[in-house]
Design an enzyme around this catalytic site. Structure first.
Site, PDB file in Angstrom:
ATOM      1  N   GLN A  85       0.550  -1.666   0.137  1.00 12.01           N
ATOM      2  CA  GLN A  85      -0.110   0.038   0.588  1.00 12.01           C
ATOM      3  C   GLN A  85       0.880   1.210   0.242  1.00 12.01           C
ATOM      4  O   GLN A  85       0.127   2.539  -0.145  1.00 12.01           O
ATOM      5  CB  GLN A  85      -0.371   0.281   1.078  1.00 12.01           C
ATOM      6  CG  GLN A  85      -2.376  -0.685   1.104  1.00 12.01           C
ATOM      7  CD  GLN A  85      -2.241  -2.224   0.683  1.00 12.01           C
ATOM      8  OE1 GLN A  85      -1.875  -2.938   1.891  1.00 12.01           O
ATOM      9  NE2 GLN A  85      -2.956  -2.494  -0.379  1.00 12.01           N
ATOM     10  N   ASN A  86       2.256   1.169   0.263  1.00  5.08           N
ATOM     11  CA  ASN A  86       3.106   2.430   0.588  1.00  5.08           C
ATOM     12  C   ASN A  86       3.050   2.480  -1.080  1.00  5.08           C
ATOM     13  O   ASN A  86       2.746   2.080  -2.264  1.00  5.08           O
ATOM     14  CB  ASN A  86       4.206   1.472   0.265  1.00  5.08           C
ATOM     15  CG  ASN A  86       4.776   3.797   0.316  1.00  5.08           C
ATOM     16  OD1 ASN A  86       5.385   4.422  -0.506  1.00  5.08           O
ATOM     17  ND2 ASN A  86       5.356   3.814   2.201  1.00  5.08           N
ATOM     18  N   ARG A  87       2.778   4.355  -1.475  1.00  6.05           N
ATOM     19  CA  ARG A  87       2.349   4.969  -3.256  1.00  6.05           C
ATOM     20  C   ARG A  87       3.859   5.262  -3.232  1.00  6.05           C
ATOM     21  O   ARG A  87       3.893   5.829  -4.816  1.00  6.05           O
ATOM     22  CB  ARG A  87       1.187   5.472  -2.877  1.00  6.05           C
ATOM     23  CG  ARG A  87      -0.074   5.161  -2.496  1.00  6.05           C
ATOM     24  CD  ARG A  87      -0.714   5.828  -1.729  1.00  6.05           C
ATOM     25  NE  ARG A  87      -0.606   6.575  -1.114  1.00  6.05           N
ATOM     26  CZ  ARG A  87      -0.962   7.519  -0.520  1.00  6.05           C
ATOM     27  NH1 ARG A  87      -2.935   7.830  -0.716  1.00  6.05           N
ATOM     28  NH2 ARG A  87      -0.873   7.863   1.141  1.00  6.05           N
ATOM     29  N   PHE A  88       4.840   5.038  -2.789  1.00  6.38           N
ATOM     30  CA  PHE A  88       6.419   4.929  -3.695  1.00  6.38           C
ATOM     31  C   PHE A  88       6.356   5.197  -4.760  1.00  6.38           C
ATOM     32  O   PHE A  88       7.189   6.140  -6.384  1.00  6.38           O
ATOM     33  CB  PHE A  88       7.510   5.378  -2.089  1.00  6.38           C
ATOM     34  CG  PHE A  88       8.847   5.433  -3.333  1.00  6.38           C
ATOM     35  CD1 PHE A  88       9.431   7.342  -3.168  1.00  6.38           C
ATOM     36  CD2 PHE A  88       9.616   4.892  -3.681  1.00  6.38           C
ATOM     37  CE1 PHE A  88      10.416   7.388  -3.321  1.00  6.38           C
ATOM     38  CE2 PHE A  88      10.886   4.898  -4.228  1.00  6.38           C
ATOM     39  CZ  PHE A  88      11.054   6.386  -3.872  1.00  6.38           C
TER      40      PHE A  88
ATOM     41  N   THR B 164       4.710   9.315   1.143  1.00  9.82           N
ATOM     42  CA  THR B 164       3.598   8.166   0.211  1.00  9.82           C
ATOM     43  C   THR B 164       2.938   6.643   1.410  1.00  9.82           C
ATOM     44  O   THR B 164       2.836   6.201   0.776  1.00  9.82           O
ATOM     45  CB  THR B 164       4.892   7.323  -0.668  1.00  9.82           C
ATOM     46  OG1 THR B 164       5.665   7.197   0.158  1.00  9.82           O
ATOM     47  CG2 THR B 164       5.021   8.803  -1.750  1.00  9.82           C
TER      48      THR B 164
END
Length: 165
Positions: free
Chosen positions: A38-41, A138
């Site tokens: 789920q990290n958007r980096f 993020t």
């Protein structure tokens, strides 16, 4: 629980240094920066750099390196239960000054969230020859920002890379 950061990712022709705070539990388990699904980096980086979002981790790292982007964390070690930045205690900083001294072509530092900036300012002096930008985290814990808002904020990367050409 003692957590330790990864080695820095150094670009071929370094221009930008992105600093996080400390890898989360999923990243430490996978031995990869920003491994939490789920990290958007990575989706943001691949979007900004016009790359395939399905790249595997090694190709993502190669994308950063060939784009002039370095990646590291402010903390070398810290005590932290779980993955929340608010739970970081008794941190020791990474030697960012040496990294910058060895890579004089870096002209901008981007903080992935306010905690990374706060930790950096606690242990390092800002250099007059560098530009600094604090970007929204993020992290999945930063639900305040939609993906499109994050892409818009993080698109400073495109501007910086264009301005260096």
């Amino acid at each position: 629980m003692l957590k330790k950061s990864f080695a820095p990712v150094i670009a071929t022709n370094p221009k930008i240094l992105i600093l996080g705070s400390l890898p989360g539990d999923r990243s430490l388990k996978e031995n990869e920066y920003y491994a939490h699904p789920q990290n958007r980096f990575w989706p943001i980086i691949t979007d900004i750099l016009n790359a395939n979002p399905g790249l595997d981790y090694n190709k993502r790292i190669h994308l950063l390196q060939t784009s002039g982007i370095c990646l590291w964390d402010v903390c070398e070690t810290a005590l932290r239960m779980g993955s929340m930045d608010t739970d970081i205690l008794k941190e020791t900083p990474n030697d960012i000054s040496t990294l910058l001294d060895k890579n004089l072509s870096i002209f901008a530092i981007l903080f992935n969230g306010k905690k990374a900036e706060q930790l950096f300012d606690r242990y390092h002096r800002r250099r007059a020859n560098l530009q600094y930008f604090t970007l929204p985290s993020t992290s999945p814990a930063n639900a305040r920002y939609r993906r499109d808002q994050l892409v818009q904020a993080w698109d400073i990367i495109s501007e910086l890379l264009r301005s260096d050409n």
